[in-house]
Design a protein around this motif. Sequence first.
Motif, short mmCIF file in Angstrom:
data_model
loop_
_atom_site.label_atom_id
_atom_site.label_comp_id
_atom_site.label_asym_id
_atom_site.label_seq_id
_atom_site.Cartn_x
_atom_site.Cartn_y
_atom_site.Cartn_z
N SER A 1 0.83 -1.21 0.00
CA SER A 1 0.00 0.00 0.00
C SER A 1 0.86 1.26 0.00
CB SER A 1 -0.95 0.01 1.19
OG SER A 1 -0.23 0.11 2.40
N THR A 2 2.18 1.09 0.07
CA THR A 2 3.09 2.24 0.06
C THR A 2 4.04 2.13 -1.13
OG1 THR A 2 4.82 1.16 1.37
CG2 THR A 2 3.06 2.29 2.60
N PRO A 3 4.49 3.24 -1.65
CA PRO A 3 5.46 3.19 -2.76
C PRO A 3 6.73 2.41 -2.38
CG PRO A 3 4.55 5.39 -2.58
CD PRO A 3 4.05 4.61 -1.39
N LEU B 1 -7.70 1.73 -3.02
CA LEU B 1 -7.28 1.88 -4.42
C LEU B 1 -5.78 1.66 -4.59
CD1 LEU B 1 -9.51 4.93 -5.42
CD2 LEU B 1 -9.78 2.55 -6.18
N GLU B 2 -4.98 2.16 -3.66
CA GLU B 2 -3.53 1.96 -3.72
C GLU B 2 -3.17 0.47 -3.66
OE1 GLU B 2 -0.59 3.72 -3.95
OE2 GLU B 2 -1.68 5.54 -4.45
N THR B 3 -3.78 -0.24 -2.72
CA THR B 3 -3.46 -1.65 -2.51
C THR B 3 -4.00 -2.55 -3.61
OG1 THR B 3 -3.43 -1.30 -0.11
CG2 THR B 3 -3.66 -3.58 -0.88
N LEU C 1 -5.43 -1.70 -6.68
CA LEU C 1 -5.36 -1.28 -8.08
C LEU C 1 -3.98 -0.75 -8.47
CD1 LEU C 1 -6.64 -0.55 -10.84
CD2 LEU C 1 -7.46 1.57 -9.77
N VAL C 2 -3.53 0.28 -7.79
CA VAL C 2 -2.29 0.94 -8.19
C VAL C 2 -1.08 0.03 -7.99
CG1 VAL C 2 -0.77 2.92 -7.77
CG2 VAL C 2 -3.26 3.23 -7.76
N ALA C 3 -0.97 -0.62 -6.84
CA ALA C 3 0.20 -1.47 -6.57
C ALA C 3 0.35 -2.61 -7.58
CB ALA C 3 0.15 -2.00 -5.14
N PRO C 4 -0.70 -3.37 -7.90
CA PRO C 4 -0.52 -4.43 -8.90
C PRO C 4 -0.10 -3.89 -10.27
CG PRO C 4 -2.54 -4.80 -7.69
CD PRO C 4 -2.03 -3.46 -7.27
N ILE C 5 -0.61 -2.72 -10.65
CA ILE C 5 -0.21 -2.12 -11.92
C ILE C 5 1.26 -1.73 -11.88
CG2 ILE C 5 -0.53 -0.13 -13.44
CD1 ILE C 5 -3.53 -0.23 -12.68
N GLU C 6 1.69 -1.11 -10.78
CA GLU C 6 3.09 -0.72 -10.65
C GLU C 6 4.03 -1.93 -10.60
OE1 GLU C 6 3.09 1.89 -7.22
OE2 GLU C 6 3.07 3.63 -8.55
N TYR D 1 -14.38 -1.11 -2.75
CA TYR D 1 -13.74 -2.37 -3.12
C TYR D 1 -14.04 -2.71 -4.58
CZ TYR D 1 -12.48 -7.31 -3.02
OH TYR D 1 -11.92 -8.53 -3.29
N SER D 2 -15.32 -2.64 -4.97
CA SER D 2 -15.69 -2.96 -6.35
C SER D 2 -14.98 -2.04 -7.33
CB SER D 2 -17.20 -2.87 -6.55
OG SER D 2 -17.85 -3.96 -5.94
N SER D 3 -14.87 -0.77 -7.01
CA SER D 3 -14.18 0.18 -7.90
C SER D 3 -12.74 -0.25 -8.12
CB SER D 3 -14.20 1.59 -7.31
OG SER D 3 -15.52 2.06 -7.21
N SER D 4 -12.08 -0.68 -7.06
CA SER D 4 -10.68 -1.09 -7.20
C SER D 4 -10.55 -2.34 -8.05
CB SER D 4 -10.04 -1.30 -5.82
OG SER D 4 -10.56 -2.45 -5.16
N LYS D 5 -11.46 -3.28 -7.89
CA LYS D 5 -11.38 -4.54 -8.63
C LYS D 5 -11.84 -4.37 -10.08
CE LYS D 5 -9.56 -6.96 -5.39
NZ LYS D 5 -8.24 -7.55 -5.52
N PHE D 6 -12.87 -3.53 -10.33
CA PHE D 6 -13.25 -3.23 -11.71
C PHE D 6 -12.09 -2.55 -12.42
CE2 PHE D 6 -17.76 -3.96 -10.88
CZ PHE D 6 -18.31 -4.19 -12.13
#
Length: 181
Positions: A3-5, A47-49, A51-56, A90-95
Motif C-alpha cells: 500500500s506504500t510506494p 485503491l492503492e493496494t 489497483l495501483v500497486a498491482p499495476i506498478e 472495493y468494487s471500484s478497485s477490482k473493476f
Amino acid sequence: DISTPKGVETVIEQGIRHKVDVVINNAGFGTVGQLQETPRELLLSILETNLVAPIEITKGLREQVAKKQGSFGYVTSLAGKMGFPEMTAYSSSKFGLEGAIESLRYELEPLGIGLTVVRPGMVDTDFFDTAGLTEQMKGAKSEGLLKRPEEIAQEICEAILSKQREVVIGSDKEFLQQLPN
C-alpha cells in the motif's frame, strides 16, 4: 506492504533479484459501508493496494517476466465483475484492475507474457473480518461455501502457469453458473 510506494519498490527489487518469471498479485482488502461514509484516506488506501500497486508491480517486473515469457496472475473478485451493495470502494478497485489487465494484454501478450484473472470465491482468510463481514462468513462456513487457501492454491497456480485468461473457483463459479447469460 504494497500500500506504500516503498513496499511496491521492495517487491519489484526482490522480483528482479530472484529472477521471477511468475508474479501473483494477491494482496487486497475492502470494507463494507456506504461510499458517503467511507473516509477519503480509506478509499485511497483500498485503491492503492488493490489497483495501483498491482499495476506498478506489473510495470516494474515486465522486463524480468518477459525474459522467460512468464505470467502475471491477479486475484480479483466477483466484485470486479459486478457491483455489490455497500462495497463501492472495493468494487471500484477490482473493476479498475480488471480493466487494466484487459488493456495490458495488448501490451504484454505479444511478448509471450500471460495475464490471468483469478476470481477465487469466498476464501477463509482475514479479508472478511477486516471488511466487517464476520457474521456473514459464519453462515458461509457452515454451508460449506468458504474454501481454505490451500484448497484453491493448486488450481490458481495451474491457471496462471497455463496462461489461462480467467479462472473462477469455488462459490463464485457456482454463483456465476446460476446467472442468465
